[in-house]
Design a protein around this motif. Structure first.
Motif, PDB file in Angstrom:
ATOM      1  N   SER A 204       0.810  -1.221   0.000  1.00 21.53           N
ATOM      2  CA  SER A 204       0.000   0.000   0.000  1.00 21.53           C
ATOM      3  C   SER A 204       0.846   1.275   0.000  1.00 21.53           C
ATOM      4  CB  SER A 204      -0.945   0.004   1.207  1.00 21.53           C
ATOM      5  OG  SER A 204      -0.206  -0.033   2.421  1.00 21.53           O
ATOM      6  N   ASN A 205       2.119   1.162   0.389  1.00 23.39           N
ATOM      7  CA  ASN A 205       2.988   2.339   0.395  1.00 23.39           C
ATOM      8  C   ASN A 205       3.799   2.460  -0.895  1.00 23.39           C
ATOM      9  OD1 ASN A 205       2.242   3.167   3.008  1.00 23.39           O
ATOM     10  ND2 ASN A 205       3.651   1.684   3.926  1.00 23.39           N
ATOM     11  N   SER A 206       3.629   1.474  -1.794  1.00 25.47           N
ATOM     12  CA  SER A 206       4.395   1.487  -3.041  1.00 25.47           C
ATOM     13  C   SER A 206       3.792   2.495  -4.018  1.00 25.47           C
ATOM     14  CB  SER A 206       4.394   0.086  -3.667  1.00 25.47           C
ATOM     15  OG  SER A 206       5.018   0.112  -4.923  1.00 25.47           O
ATOM     16  N   GLU A 207       4.676   3.229  -4.701  1.00 22.86           N
ATOM     17  CA  GLU A 207       4.213   4.211  -5.680  1.00 22.86           C
ATOM     18  C   GLU A 207       4.122   3.618  -7.076  1.00 22.86           C
ATOM     19  OE1 GLU A 207       3.117   7.187  -4.978  1.00 22.86           O
ATOM     20  OE2 GLU A 207       3.531   6.886  -2.839  1.00 22.86           O
ATOM     21  N   THR A 208       4.576   2.364  -7.242  1.00 22.51           N
ATOM     22  CA  THR A 208       4.563   1.719  -8.555  1.00 22.51           C
ATOM     23  C   THR A 208       3.502   0.626  -8.584  1.00 22.51           C
ATOM     24  OG1 THR A 208       6.234   0.101  -7.864  1.00 22.51           O
ATOM     25  CG2 THR A 208       7.020   2.143  -8.865  1.00 22.51           C
ATOM     26  N   TRP A 209       3.233   0.144  -9.784  1.00 23.11           N
ATOM     27  CA  TRP A 209       2.288  -0.957  -9.958  1.00 23.11           C
ATOM     28  C   TRP A 209       3.006  -2.272  -9.669  1.00 23.11           C
ATOM     29  CZ3 TRP A 209      -2.915  -0.599 -11.343  1.00 23.11           C
ATOM     30  CH2 TRP A 209      -3.365   0.697 -11.597  1.00 23.11           C
ATOM     31  N   ASN A 210       2.319  -3.126  -8.943  1.00 30.30           N
ATOM     32  CA  ASN A 210       2.871  -4.423  -8.563  1.00 30.30           C
ATOM     33  C   ASN A 210       2.164  -5.535  -9.344  1.00 30.30           C
ATOM     34  OD1 ASN A 210       4.567  -3.499  -6.145  1.00 30.30           O
ATOM     35  ND2 ASN A 210       2.547  -2.664  -5.683  1.00 30.30           N
ATOM     36  N   THR A 211       2.727  -6.744  -9.267  1.00 30.12           N
ATOM     37  CA  THR A 211       2.149  -7.885  -9.987  1.00 30.12           C
ATOM     38  C   THR A 211       1.671  -8.940  -9.002  1.00 30.12           C
ATOM     39  OG1 THR A 211       4.326  -8.944 -10.197  1.00 30.12           O
ATOM     40  CG2 THR A 211       3.583  -7.536 -12.013  1.00 30.12           C
ATOM     41  N   ALA A 212       0.643  -9.664  -9.408  1.00 37.00           N
ATOM     42  CA  ALA A 212       0.091 -10.740  -8.567  1.00 37.00           C
ATOM     43  C   ALA A 212      -0.565 -11.773  -9.470  1.00 37.00           C
ATOM     44  CB  ALA A 212      -0.928 -10.191  -7.565  1.00 37.00           C
ATOM     45  N   ARG A 213      -0.667 -12.996  -8.962  1.00 36.66           N
ATOM     46  CA  ARG A 213      -1.365 -14.086  -9.651  1.00 36.66           C
ATOM     47  C   ARG A 213      -2.776 -14.160  -9.085  1.00 36.66           C
ATOM     48  NH1 ARG A 213      -0.566 -16.810 -14.397  1.00 36.66           N
ATOM     49  NH2 ARG A 213      -1.362 -18.932 -14.283  1.00 36.66           N
ATOM     50  N   ILE A 214      -3.768 -13.791  -9.894  1.00 36.32           N
ATOM     51  CA  ILE A 214      -5.160 -13.722  -9.437  1.00 36.32           C
ATOM     52  C   ILE A 214      -6.002 -14.647 -10.293  1.00 36.32           C
ATOM     53  CG2 ILE A 214      -7.141 -12.220  -9.038  1.00 36.32           C
ATOM     54  CD1 ILE A 214      -5.152  -9.863  -8.877  1.00 36.32           C
ATOM     55  N   ASN A 215      -6.632 -15.602  -9.653  1.00 37.07           N
ATOM     56  CA  ASN A 215      -7.495 -16.559 -10.367  1.00 37.07           C
ATOM     57  C   ASN A 215      -6.731 -17.199 -11.531  1.00 37.07           C
ATOM     58  OD1 ASN A 215      -9.875 -17.968 -10.806  1.00 37.07           O
ATOM     59  ND2 ASN A 215     -10.744 -16.397 -12.129  1.00 37.07           N
ATOM     60  N   ASN A 216      -5.466 -17.588 -11.226  1.00 40.48           N
ATOM     61  CA  ASN A 216      -4.592 -18.243 -12.203  1.00 40.48           C
ATOM     62  C   ASN A 216      -4.253 -17.354 -13.401  1.00 40.48           C
ATOM     63  OD1 ASN A 216      -4.402 -20.708 -10.768  1.00 40.48           O
ATOM     64  ND2 ASN A 216      -6.373 -21.360 -11.592  1.00 40.48           N
ATOM     65  N   LYS A 217      -4.352 -16.038 -13.223  1.00 38.53           N
ATOM     66  CA  LYS A 217      -4.015 -15.113 -14.288  1.00 38.53           C
ATOM     67  C   LYS A 217      -3.091 -14.033 -13.736  1.00 38.53           C
ATOM     68  CE  LYS A 217      -8.495 -15.817 -16.540  1.00 38.53           C
ATOM     69  NZ  LYS A 217      -9.786 -15.181 -16.918  1.00 38.53           N
ATOM     70  N   ASN A 218      -2.074 -13.666 -14.503  1.00 37.25           N
ATOM     71  CA  ASN A 218      -1.161 -12.599 -14.094  1.00 37.25           C
ATOM     72  C   ASN A 218      -1.854 -11.245 -14.243  1.00 37.25           C
ATOM     73  OD1 ASN A 218       1.015 -14.311 -13.514  1.00 37.25           O
ATOM     74  ND2 ASN A 218       1.575 -14.419 -15.675  1.00 37.25           N
ATOM     75  N   SER A 219      -1.650 -10.390 -13.218  1.00 38.90           N
ATOM     76  CA  SER A 219      -2.305  -9.079 -13.225  1.00 38.90           C
ATOM     77  C   SER A 219      -1.400  -8.048 -12.581  1.00 38.90           C
ATOM     78  CB  SER A 219      -3.642  -9.133 -12.467  1.00 38.90           C
ATOM     79  OG  SER A 219      -4.532 -10.068 -13.043  1.00 38.90           O
ATOM     80  N   PHE A 220      -1.584  -6.786 -12.994  1.00 36.43           N
ATOM     81  CA  PHE A 220      -1.002  -5.644 -12.289  1.00 36.43           C
ATOM     82  C   PHE A 220      -2.012  -5.157 -11.246  1.00 36.43           C
ATOM     83  CE2 PHE A 220       1.064  -5.335 -16.491  1.00 36.43           C
ATOM     84  CZ  PHE A 220       2.390  -5.321 -16.086  1.00 36.43           C
ATOM     85  N   PHE A 221      -1.497  -4.639 -10.114  1.00 34.30           N
ATOM     86  CA  PHE A 221      -2.409  -4.038  -9.138  1.00 34.30           C
ATOM     87  C   PHE A 221      -1.706  -2.885  -8.423  1.00 34.30           C
ATOM     88  CE2 PHE A 221      -0.034  -6.707  -6.235  1.00 34.30           C
ATOM     89  CZ  PHE A 221      -0.071  -6.049  -5.016  1.00 34.30           C
ATOM     90  N   HIS A 222      -2.544  -1.966  -7.923  1.00 36.47           N
ATOM     91  CA  HIS A 222      -2.050  -0.829  -7.159  1.00 36.47           C
ATOM     92  C   HIS A 222      -2.989  -0.646  -5.973  1.00 36.47           C
ATOM     93  CE1 HIS A 222       0.141   2.602  -6.131  1.00 36.47           C
ATOM     94  NE2 HIS A 222      -0.469   3.538  -6.860  1.00 36.47           N
ATOM     95  N   SER A 223      -2.436  -0.524  -4.776  1.00 38.49           N
ATOM     96  CA  SER A 223      -3.271  -0.373  -3.573  1.00 38.49           C
ATOM     97  C   SER A 223      -2.741   0.773  -2.726  1.00 38.49           C
ATOM     98  CB  SER A 223      -3.276  -1.674  -2.757  1.00 38.49           C
ATOM     99  OG  SER A 223      -1.999  -1.947  -2.221  1.00 38.49           O
ATOM    100  N   LYS A 224      -3.687   1.406  -2.001  1.00 40.94           N
ATOM    101  CA  LYS A 224      -3.298   2.529  -1.147  1.00 40.94           C
ATOM    102  C   LYS A 224      -4.331   2.698  -0.042  1.00 40.94           C
ATOM    103  CE  LYS A 224      -1.430   7.213  -1.662  1.00 40.94           C
ATOM    104  NZ  LYS A 224      -1.179   8.317  -2.629  1.00 40.94           N
ATOM    105  N   LEU A 225      -3.839   2.961   1.161  1.00 38.41           N
ATOM    106  CA  LEU A 225      -4.720   3.187   2.304  1.00 38.41           C
ATOM    107  C   LEU A 225      -5.372   4.555   2.173  1.00 38.41           C
ATOM    108  CD1 LEU A 225      -5.731   2.208   5.125  1.00 38.41           C
ATOM    109  CD2 LEU A 225      -3.746   3.412   6.095  1.00 38.41           C
ATOM    110  N   ILE A 226      -6.701   4.598   2.289  1.00 37.52           N
ATOM    111  CA  ILE A 226      -7.432   5.861   2.193  1.00 37.52           C
ATOM    112  C   ILE A 226      -7.256   6.626   3.501  1.00 37.52           C
ATOM    113  CG2 ILE A 226      -9.692   6.916   1.867  1.00 37.52           C
ATOM    114  CD1 ILE A 226     -10.495   4.434   0.267  1.00 37.52           C
ATOM    115  N   SER A 227      -6.815   7.842   3.423  1.00 30.14           N
ATOM    116  CA  SER A 227      -6.493   8.641   4.606  1.00 30.14           C
ATOM    117  C   SER A 227      -7.678   8.731   5.559  1.00 30.14           C
ATOM    118  CB  SER A 227      -6.076  10.056   4.187  1.00 30.14           C
ATOM    119  OG  SER A 227      -4.950  10.000   3.337  1.00 30.14           O
TER     120      SER A 227
END
Length: 605
Positions: free
Chosen positions: A264-287
């Motif tokens: 959540s503190n990363s400023e770049t897009w990260n990768t994850a395996r979701i439902n057996n498919k490769n995906s980019f994701f970005h997460s951030k805690l809402i203030s």
């Protein structure tokens, strides 16, 4: 070591066939450069489009995050106004016993007006203040207009218990925290907090809840999806989905909770395996909240444009490569076609195919090779025919050796039996024995013929059993149960007698009673004759069956050797699919199966 490796590779290339060398040169000079070019082009476009798509997605994500944060910050400020207001705190903390009804009505009007003034319809859907039981306005039933409710009515709710357990000043509630019978449970997300006494902070005097319509947040997070089939959603710290930009099942897009929080503190897009498919994701805690905003973009959507370019390039490469391969193949075939034909014929020799190649008029080196091959095949055929004839002669010689071993021994036993019968004045038995012996030897000779009718072979073995019955006091019950129409089919002579002898000597004589039955049956099975010799003797132990079949166990009568000889003669004469097979159960008996081709004979002995 390096020189040895180079030498091995060089030798390997030298050993390749001419066509392989031509095709390898085609691959090296045309196909490999084409594919390298395609790969470089695809990689370059992939990097460019990836950067472009993620840059656009990042801008949309940041804008949506800013809007969501602003709206939820307004909710936090609204809650702070209520919690910090001294008058509200004083009214909520009054004693229900010492406050008259007029004062309560005045307090109700003040709080209702105060709370209505706080409602910002751009963010807040409804404001609720849950006060303690006993106050007259705690039991207001008109929930559409009144913001005041009884705190006792919510003490069994999930979100109430979670607020007590969380230790957070504000609890942000997803729809999952509300039960189905609660008002606007499916369409509402809420923020709740306790009002505590200003004089005793451990004392809860009321509960304040702000409801936010999901539709007011949905439009914002939907605008974050600039890439097709991407999705944006809000979740809490426990991984519960608060709101998603479409109605897909959570398993299709949800990022693992540990990744959402950890990145959540990363400023770049990260990768994850979701439902057996490769995906980019970005997460951030809402203030100011415990909620996280997450956007997920499938790899395939980022690279969809690149895939189109890749596919077009590959089609072109395959088209060019196919044309080049076809030309190379035609060229190599024109050079090596006759060599391949010759090699194929030579390989087929290993499987027994000794066909020659049609003679060619070409007089070059390949034509000479074909001519020499045809000569070699003709010589091999001649040698095989000679070897086959020699093999038959060897087996016939073994049969004669077997007869030379068995006949004198059998003759001696029979004559010895005749002497005993004469001493006992059993003239009828003597006559029967001599007649059976004469017929037995007459059929054994069969005028030197190798093939006899099945009927004659049955006569031959019957005379043998007749003599054995005289010898063993008629303890052998001999039965022939054969289809009449197969008796005129041919069989190698002296096939049944060693098998029946083996059944008597090792089967019936092995029983304590020395008595038993031998049944010879037979039938036509398609284009094959199936003969069965069944006895109810002692049977054969499993560990001895194979040894008897292969002639490894030999008796004084030679019967075991005779069975091995019969099996080999049948296979040599008729082929490997024919011969003897055994089935035996120790203590119950043995069945010998004789399988031969069905061939009629007009030569009647």
């Amino acid at each position: 070591m390096k020189n040895k490796l180079i030498g091995n590779i060089s030798q390997y290339i030298k050993n390749l066939k001419l066509r392989q060398k031509l095709l390898i040169s085609y691959i090296v000079l045309i196909v490999i450069p084409l594919f390298i070019y395609s790969f470089i082009t695809y990689s370059s476009f992939s990097d460019i489009l990836k950067e472009k798509a993620l840059f656009s997605a990042d801008k949309s994500y940041s804008q949506a995050y800013s809007f969501i944060s602003d709206k939820l910050l307004k909710v936090v400020k609204t809650m702070d106004v209520v919690v910090q207001d001294d008058i509200i705190n004083q009214i909520a903390n009054v004693s229900t016993e010492n406050t008259d009804i007029f004062q309560q009505m005045s307090d109700m009007n003040h709080m209702t007006a105060f709370l209505h003034n706080l409602e910002d319809k751009s963010v807040v859907d409804k404001i609720r203040l849950y006060v303690k039981d006993g106050l007259i306005y705690a039991n207001k039933s008109d929930v559409k207009t009144s913001p005041l409710f009884n705190i006792n009515d919510i003490e069994d709710k999930i979100w109430y218990e979670k607020l007590k357990q969380s230790g957070n000043r504000i609890l942000w509630c997803p729809p999952a925290y509300f039960s189905d019978n609660e008002e606007t449970a499916e369409n509402t997300v809420s923020a709740v907090t306790f009002l505590r006494s200003s004089t005793d902070y451990s004392k809860i005097i009321a509960l304040f809840r702000v409801d936010i319509a999901k539709s007011k947040l949905f439009e914002i997070i939907s605008n974050a999806n600039t890439v097709e089939n991407s999705i944006t959603y809000i979740q809490n710290s426990e991984g519960d989905i608060v709101l998603a930009s479409d109605n897909r099942p959570a398993a299709d897009f949800k990022v693992d909770n540990s990744l959402v929080i950890g990145q959540s503190n990363s400023e770049t897009w990260n990768t994850a395996r979701i439902n057996n498919k490769n995906s980019f994701f970005h997460s951030k805690l809402i203030s100011g909240t415990t909620w996280y905003m997450v956007t997920v973009i499938p790899y395939r959507e980022i690279f969809s444009e690149t895939a189109k370019i890749r596919n077009q390039t590959l089609i072109q490469v395959f088209f060019i490569a196919s044309i080049a391969y076809l030309l190379a193949f035609l060229l190599s075939t024109s050079i090596t076609g006759r060599i391949s034909q010759l090699i194929g014929k030579m390989r087929s020799v290993q499987s027994g195919n000794l066909s020659q190649i049609t003679k060619t008029v070409d007089k070059d080196e390949i034509g000479e090779l074909i001519e020499n091959y045809n000569y070699m095949i003709s010589r091999i055929k001649l040698l095989l025919e000679e070897q086959y004839a020699l093999g038959k002669e060897v087996k016939n010689s073994e049969l004669k050796v077997l007869q030379a071993q068995i006949n004198p021994h059998f003759l001696y036993n029979t004559l010895d039996m005749v002497i005993c019968l004469s001493q006992e004045n059993k003239y009828n038995e003597i006559e029967s024995s001599v007649k059976a012996l004469a017929k037995f030897y007459k059929l054994s000779l069969s005028k030197g013929k190798e093939l006899v009718r099945i009927e004659d072979e049955l006569y031959h073995v019957s005379f043998f059993v007749d003599i054995q019955n005289i010898r063993f006091n008629n303890k052998i019950n001999f039965i022939i149960d054969l289809d009449e129409y197969i008796k005129d089919f041919e069989i190698l002579k002296i096939t049944l007698q060693p098998i029946v002898e083996n059944a008597i000597v090792h089967g019936i004589q092995g029983k304590e009673s020395k008595e038993g039955t031998i049944v010879i049956s037979g039938s036509l099975d398609n284009d094959e004759i199936l003969l069965l010799v069944n006895d109810d003797g002692i049977g054969i132990p499993e560990d001895r069956l194979d040894m008897i079949t292969r002639g490894k166990l030999r008796s004084s009568s030679g019967s075991s050797y005779g069975i091995k000889n019969i099996n080999e003669r049948l296979k040599l004469f008729y082929g490997d699919k024919y011969g003897l097979s055994y089935k035996s159960e120790y203590g119950r008996g043995t069945t010998v199966e004789i399988r031969i081709p069905a061939k009629l004979t007009d030569d009647v002995y």
